[in-house]
Structure formats: C-alpha cells, structure tokens
Design a protein around this motif. Structure first.
Motif, PDB file in Angstrom:
ATOM      1  N   VAL A 167      25.071  31.300 -18.028  1.00  0.00           N
ATOM      2  CA  VAL A 167      24.036  30.954 -19.005  1.00  0.00           C
ATOM      3  C   VAL A 167      23.371  29.647 -18.589  1.00  0.00           C
ATOM      4  O   VAL A 167      24.054  28.677 -18.244  1.00  0.00           O
ATOM      5  CB  VAL A 167      24.639  30.793 -20.419  1.00  0.00           C
ATOM      6  CG1 VAL A 167      23.571  30.285 -21.406  1.00  0.00           C
ATOM      7  CG2 VAL A 167      25.228  32.099 -20.904  1.00  0.00           C
ATOM      8  N   VAL A 168      22.059  29.617 -18.612  1.00  0.00           N
ATOM      9  CA  VAL A 168      21.296  28.392 -18.363  1.00  0.00           C
ATOM     10  C   VAL A 168      20.571  28.035 -19.668  1.00  0.00           C
ATOM     11  O   VAL A 168      19.752  28.817 -20.161  1.00  0.00           O
ATOM     12  CB  VAL A 168      20.274  28.566 -17.222  1.00  0.00           C
ATOM     13  CG1 VAL A 168      19.486  27.265 -17.026  1.00  0.00           C
ATOM     14  CG2 VAL A 168      20.982  28.962 -15.926  1.00  0.00           C
ATOM     15  N   LEU A 169      20.918  26.895 -20.231  1.00  0.00           N
ATOM     16  CA  LEU A 169      20.311  26.484 -21.503  1.00  0.00           C
ATOM     17  C   LEU A 169      18.888  25.963 -21.288  1.00  0.00           C
ATOM     18  O   LEU A 169      18.604  25.286 -20.298  1.00  0.00           O
ATOM     19  CB  LEU A 169      21.151  25.395 -22.165  1.00  0.00           C
ATOM     20  CG  LEU A 169      22.604  25.758 -22.512  1.00  0.00           C
ATOM     21  CD1 LEU A 169      23.294  24.566 -23.174  1.00  0.00           C
ATOM     22  CD2 LEU A 169      22.665  26.972 -23.421  1.00  0.00           C
ATOM     23  N   LYS A 170      18.033  26.301 -22.226  1.00  0.00           N
ATOM     24  CA  LYS A 170      16.670  25.784 -22.184  1.00  0.00           C
ATOM     25  C   LYS A 170      16.667  24.323 -22.642  1.00  0.00           C
ATOM     26  O   LYS A 170      17.515  23.900 -23.417  1.00  0.00           O
ATOM     27  CB  LYS A 170      15.769  26.608 -23.098  1.00  0.00           C
ATOM     28  CG  LYS A 170      15.638  28.064 -22.686  1.00  0.00           C
ATOM     29  CD  LYS A 170      14.764  28.806 -23.696  1.00  0.00           C
ATOM     30  CE  LYS A 170      14.649  30.276 -23.333  1.00  0.00           C
ATOM     31  NZ  LYS A 170      13.820  31.021 -24.324  1.00  0.00           N
ATOM     32  N   ASP A 171      15.674  23.576 -22.167  1.00  0.00           N
ATOM     33  CA  ASP A 171      15.586  22.164 -22.547  1.00  0.00           C
ATOM     34  C   ASP A 171      15.521  21.993 -24.060  1.00  0.00           C
ATOM     35  O   ASP A 171      16.137  21.087 -24.624  1.00  0.00           O
ATOM     36  CB  ASP A 171      14.356  21.514 -21.905  1.00  0.00           C
ATOM     37  CG  ASP A 171      14.539  21.287 -20.406  1.00  0.00           C
ATOM     38  OD1 ASP A 171      15.697  21.300 -19.954  1.00  0.00           O
ATOM     39  OD2 ASP A 171      13.534  21.109 -19.706  1.00  0.00           O
ATOM     40  N   GLU A 172      14.764  22.863 -24.711  1.00  0.00           N
ATOM     41  CA  GLU A 172      14.605  22.737 -26.158  1.00  0.00           C
ATOM     42  C   GLU A 172      15.881  23.063 -26.926  1.00  0.00           C
ATOM     43  O   GLU A 172      15.981  22.798 -28.127  1.00  0.00           O
ATOM     44  CB  GLU A 172      13.459  23.625 -26.667  1.00  0.00           C
ATOM     45  CG  GLU A 172      13.539  25.060 -26.232  1.00  0.00           C
ATOM     46  CD  GLU A 172      12.723  25.343 -24.976  1.00  0.00           C
ATOM     47  OE1 GLU A 172      12.164  26.449 -24.886  1.00  0.00           O
ATOM     48  OE2 GLU A 172      12.645  24.448 -24.106  1.00  0.00           O
ATOM     49  N   ASP A 173      16.899  23.651 -26.235  1.00  0.00           N
ATOM     50  CA  ASP A 173      18.181  23.932 -26.877  1.00  0.00           C
ATOM     51  C   ASP A 173      19.119  22.728 -26.844  1.00  0.00           C
ATOM     52  O   ASP A 173      20.177  22.744 -27.475  1.00  0.00           O
ATOM     53  CB  ASP A 173      18.876  25.121 -26.192  1.00  0.00           C
ATOM     54  CG  ASP A 173      18.113  26.430 -26.404  1.00  0.00           C
ATOM     55  OD1 ASP A 173      17.448  26.548 -27.448  1.00  0.00           O
ATOM     56  OD2 ASP A 173      18.182  27.311 -25.522  1.00  0.00           O
TER      57      ASP A 173
END
Length: 274
Positions: free
Chosen positions: A103-109
C-alpha cells in the motif's frame, strides 16, 4: 533491500539503525524488548524513496496504517527527505525480483498534510500576525510619558506654585460662571465637577508636598474634570496642566521665553523714556 535504514517503534519511540548487520528481531532484543510482543511491534525500512511500515512477516494491519498516517510526515522531516513515499506492508519478490510495497499512502492521507494553497494561506496569516505584532510593539508605549522628577526639590517648588496658580484661576473662573449663571451649583452634575476639579488640584499639591509620584494621577484627574466643565478657561487650564504634568520643561520653557520678551520690552521702554 540493500542500503536500507531500519526503524522500530519501542516504548512509544521511533528508533533508527543504519550500517548494521542486525535484523529487526536481533535489534529489538538488544534494546531489551520482550520477544512475546515482537510480532505486534511496528517496524520497517527506509529504502530508496520509501518509508515502509509493517509488522510480523512484512504484513500490515489497521494499526500500521494509522501509525504510518500519523508519523509519516514527522519521519520525513526528521530524515530531511520530503520526497519519501509512505508505504505499508511488503510483497516479497520471488527469485531475486524487486520487493514492492503493498500500500502506498496518498499525501492527503497523512496527518498534518497541507496543500500548497493551505501553506500559502497560513504563511500570509503568519506574515500579517508578525506585522500586527511589530505595529503593536511600536505603539504599546505609554500614551503620556512622564518626565518630571518628583524627588527634585526645584521641580516640586515650581510644581506647587504652578498648581496653586491653576487652582486660583479655576476658582475665579467658577465664581465668574456662577455670577453669570452659566454654572449653577444647584445642578448636581455641576457641583460634582466643581468639587472634583478643586479637590483634584488640592490633592495634587498635597502629594507634591509628600514627594509622591501619585501627584501626576491627581493632576490628570484635575485636567479631566476641567475639560468636562466645557468652559474655554477650564479647557485651556486642563491643556496647560496636562503638558506641565507630563514634562514641566515645556511650560517652564514658555514662561522663561515670555519673561525674556517682557524684560526686553521693559528695557526698551526704559531706554525710550530716557
């Protein structure tokens, strides 16, 4: 997974390990960790352009994702690597294939993430706040700066004489107003203003005699009562008294100037008479 930095969360603190042959388990035990808890310990790698969080067997759960979201930006700041991606879990490659994050988290997360627009807005607010504070610093000095030294005997003597003159002027002014019926003492408000004005001037003289700095407060009160009477003589007295209270040199300088002019005129008249 070469050239990697290991990290582990132990006792609520994130620790980093670089250039070591130890794996996470060995490192955890060397730090005094309880092996029974090891499977649930959040740890990971910092490799290339990624920070990868995981637990046992390189897997992740909701706790890992929550922790990565909370601490991702903080770790990037600690490492001075704003370009790092925040990831969870690792999918081990087979037969030498590259290991990839699951999983790669988005910056906004990420907790604390701000868009460029938000950053610009906050910077503008901070700048306005700094300008306001700077403006406040330049204006927060006293409205009236008192330069008189009440301990100076020469000043006290001049101040007492000055205040007595002011007291006589306002008292004569009141007599004139009462005769002209422009100020009736039967009016409660007029009576309060009269008592306040005369009382404040008398208190000013008393505190000058006591060498007390409180004399300036009574002098200001005397000016305030004088202004409220709304009579031209009293208003002029109030202004002169206020100037004298803040810096007697202003009024004394004017008086000395007038004296010098009068002396010159007197000498001139005397010479002409001869």
């Amino acid at each position: 997974m070469n050239d990697k930095i290991l990290f582990i969360v132990i006792n609520g603190e994130i620790k980093f390990l670089q250039n070591s042959t130890m794996d996470h388990r060995e490192w955890y035990l060397s730090l005094g960790g309880n092996i029974e808890n090891y499977n649930n310990v959040i740890r990971g790698y910092i490799v290339k352009d990624m920070i990868i969080f995981f637990k046992d067997n390189l897997n992740y759960d909701n706790e890992v994702i929550e922790f990565a979201s909370k601490m991702g930006l903080t770790m990037k700041e600690q490492l001075h690597r704003p370009d790092l991606k925040i990831c969870c879990g690792i999918n081990p490659g087979q037969n030498g294939e590259k290991w990839e994050p699951i999983v790669v988290l988005k910056d906004e997360d990420l907790q604390g993430y701000k868009t460029e627009e938000q950053i610009a807005k906050e910077e503008a607010i901070a700048k306005r706040k700094e300008e306001f504070e700077a403006m406040k610093d330049t204006t927060q000095g006293p409205i009236i700066e008192f330069k008189n030294d009440v301990e100076d005997a020469k000043f006290r003597r001049a101040a007492i004489i000055f205040t007595i003159i002011m007291l006589v002027i306002v008292f004569l002014s009141k007599l004139s107003m009462m005769q002209d019926k422009t100020m009736m003492m039967s009016n409660r408000w007029n009576f309060i203003l009269f008592i306040g004005q005369i009382g404040s001037f008398l208190a000013t003289i008393l505190f000058y005699l006591k060498k007390s700095s409180k004399s300036k407060f009574f002098a200001i009160a005397a000016s305030a009562f004088s202004v409220l009477i709304f009579n031209i003589v009293d208003i002029i007295v109030a202004i002169i008294n206020l100037f004298f209270t803040s810096d007697s040199r202003i009024i004394l300088g004017i008086v000395d100037g007038l004296k010098a002019i009068l002396v010159k005129l007197f000498k001139k008249e005397t010479n002409n008479g001869q």
